[in-house]
Design a protein around this motif. Structure first.
Motif, short mmCIF file in Angstrom:
data_model
loop_
_atom_site.label_atom_id
_atom_site.label_comp_id
_atom_site.label_asym_id
_atom_site.label_seq_id
_atom_site.Cartn_x
_atom_site.Cartn_y
_atom_site.Cartn_z
N LEU A 47 3.22 57.24 21.32
CA LEU A 47 3.41 58.68 21.49
C LEU A 47 3.95 59.32 20.20
CD1 LEU A 47 4.92 58.98 25.10
CD2 LEU A 47 2.62 59.58 24.35
N TYR A 48 4.89 58.63 19.56
CA TYR A 48 5.40 59.13 18.28
C TYR A 48 4.29 59.15 17.23
CZ TYR A 48 10.31 59.11 19.70
OH TYR A 48 11.52 59.39 20.32
N ARG B 142 5.64 59.94 33.86
CA ARG B 142 6.99 60.25 34.35
C ARG B 142 7.60 59.05 35.07
NH1 ARG B 142 5.72 66.22 37.01
NH2 ARG B 142 4.61 67.07 35.20
N VAL B 143 6.72 58.21 35.64
CA VAL B 143 7.19 56.99 36.29
C VAL B 143 7.53 55.93 35.25
CG1 VAL B 143 6.57 55.15 37.90
CG2 VAL B 143 5.84 57.49 38.36
N LEU B 144 6.68 55.84 34.21
CA LEU B 144 6.92 54.86 33.15
C LEU B 144 8.18 55.16 32.36
CD1 LEU B 144 3.33 54.33 31.66
CD2 LEU B 144 4.57 52.86 33.27
N TYR B 145 8.50 56.46 32.22
CA TYR B 145 9.67 56.86 31.43
C TYR B 145 10.58 57.75 32.26
CZ TYR B 145 6.54 55.26 27.78
OH TYR B 145 5.68 54.51 27.02
N GLU C 286 -4.63 76.91 22.35
CA GLU C 286 -4.19 75.95 21.35
C GLU C 286 -4.65 74.54 21.69
OE1 GLU C 286 0.17 77.62 20.12
OE2 GLU C 286 -0.06 76.88 22.18
N PHE C 287 -4.57 73.67 20.70
CA PHE C 287 -4.78 72.25 20.94
C PHE C 287 -3.53 71.72 21.64
CE2 PHE C 287 -4.32 67.79 19.88
CZ PHE C 287 -5.59 67.29 20.15
N TYR C 288 -3.71 71.02 22.76
CA TYR C 288 -2.56 70.52 23.49
C TYR C 288 -2.71 69.03 23.79
CZ TYR C 288 -5.43 70.80 27.74
OH TYR C 288 -6.42 70.64 28.67
N PHE C 289 -1.60 68.35 23.93
CA PHE C 289 -1.60 66.91 24.09
C PHE C 289 -2.27 66.48 25.39
CE2 PHE C 289 0.48 62.94 25.52
CZ PHE C 289 0.04 62.10 24.50
N GLY C 290 -2.28 67.35 26.38
CA GLY C 290 -2.91 67.01 27.65
C GLY C 290 -4.37 66.62 27.50
N GLU D 264 8.30 66.30 26.42
CA GLU D 264 7.27 67.20 26.93
C GLU D 264 5.91 66.52 26.97
OE1 GLU D 264 9.08 71.52 25.53
OE2 GLU D 264 7.97 70.28 24.09
N MET D 265 5.63 65.64 26.00
CA MET D 265 4.38 64.88 26.00
C MET D 265 4.32 63.95 27.21
SD MET D 265 4.18 63.99 21.92
CE MET D 265 2.66 63.05 21.97
N ILE D 266 5.45 63.35 27.54
CA ILE D 266 5.51 62.47 28.70
C ILE D 266 5.21 63.22 29.99
CG2 ILE D 266 7.12 61.11 30.12
CD1 ILE D 266 8.43 60.20 27.51
N ARG D 267 5.66 64.44 30.06
CA ARG D 267 5.49 65.24 31.28
C ARG D 267 4.09 65.78 31.46
NH1 ARG D 267 11.15 68.72 30.83
NH2 ARG D 267 12.56 66.99 31.34
N THR D 268 3.19 65.55 30.48
CA THR D 268 1.83 66.07 30.62
C THR D 268 0.99 65.25 31.58
OG1 THR D 268 1.02 64.76 28.73
CG2 THR D 268 1.84 66.98 28.27
N PHE D 269 1.47 64.07 31.95
CA PHE D 269 0.71 63.21 32.86
C PHE D 269 1.68 62.59 33.86
CE2 PHE D 269 -2.79 59.88 33.32
CZ PHE D 269 -3.66 60.79 33.91
#
Length: 278
Positions: A144-145, A176-179, A66-70, A167-172
């Motif tokens: 991100l939205y 995870r530090v920023l949020y 699939e197409f993924y945000f990563g 989940e989008m935040i967790r892709t990089f």
């Protein structure tokens, strides 16, 4: 307090044009990157279906994924404006002081003669940079939205991986530090960032007060402050033993941070009043 807020506003306005450019670059780059990556996925799918025996989109997904945000968050479209903003603000952390001393009219003299505590000048500069950081972090969350909505419009639901903002935040990793997920993590990450700004400011005032000797003093102070702040972690690293419970570790880290923060403010206040002259 009123003078302090006026100084914060003044420092913000002095950097606003550059900050606005960073915001525009971030918006254009990440939105364009999302569109480009989504179109690239669809183009690749269509080309593959034409050249192979794959006859349906679902079959393509099973074969190629699939197409993924990563694919967006790890592309230069996404990474470049983030690191450009980080580097620019890091440089400005130094420039915010040296501009006043080395500028055309040595503006620092006018600042130091204002009818307010000189420490307010110090705090206003630190606050303005911290607000800029939070502003860019908030902008990234809004983007991100926006990127999520663009993906939903361009990529059919059967062809994409449906992710929440979390989940989008967790892709990089850096996101995870920023949020941070918890209030404690937010306090630790952003409190540490603010503390580093204060430490750098103190080192700059040492250099401005003692010139060449001040450079050495500033480097020593930065090293000493970092060692003090991370001393608990260093002890654990070198001994391989954990001597405190998690709650005690947290309390000690907060105390160390406040100690370095207070020490930096005290030294900076002294330098501004006694050593930095007009």
């Amino acid at each position: 307090m009123n003078n302090y807020l006026k100084l914060v506003s003044f420092e913000w306005n002095r950097f606003f044009k550059v900050y606005f450019v960073l915001v525009i670059i971030t918006i254009i780059s990440q939105i364009a990157g999302t569109i480009v990556q989504a179109r690239s996925y669809l183009t690749s799918m269509n080309r593959t279906m034409e050249m192979t025996s794959i006859s349906s989109e679902l079959e393509y997904v099973r074969e190629y994924g699939e197409f993924y945000f990563g694919s967006i968050s790890q592309s230069m479209w996404f990474i470049f404006p983030v690191f450009l903003s980080m580097i620019t603000l890091l440089i400005y952390t130094l420039f915010i002081w040296y501009r006043d001393w080395l500028g055309k009219n040595t503006f620092i003299y006018r600042l130091l003669m204002l009818p307010t505590s000189r420490l307010n000048i110090f705090l206003a500069k630190a606050t303005s940079i911290f607000i800029m950081v939070l502003g860019l972090v908030a902008l990234q969350l809004i983007l991100l939205y926006a990127q999520q909505n663009i993906i939903q419009v361009m990529i059919p639901v059967d062809l994409r991986e449906t992710l929440s903002i979390t989940e989008m935040i967790r892709t990089f990793d850096y996101m995870r530090v920023l949020y941070p997920i918890t209030i404690f993590d937010f306090t630790v990450y952003y409190g540490t960032g603010l503390l580093l700004i204060i430490i750098i400011f103190t080192a700059i005032l040492m250099e401005r007060s003692f010139r060449w000797k001040g450079i050495i003093l500033g480097l020593i102070y930065i090293t000493f402050s970092i060692l003090v702040f991370f001393s608990q972690m260093l002890v654990t690293l070198f001994t391989g033993e954990v001597y405190l419970y998690p709650l005690e570790t947290m309390i000690v880290q907060i105390v160390l941070g406040l100690l370095v923060f207070g020490m930096s403010l005290g030294i900076s206040n002294y330098l501004l009043k006694k050593k930095v002259t007009i």
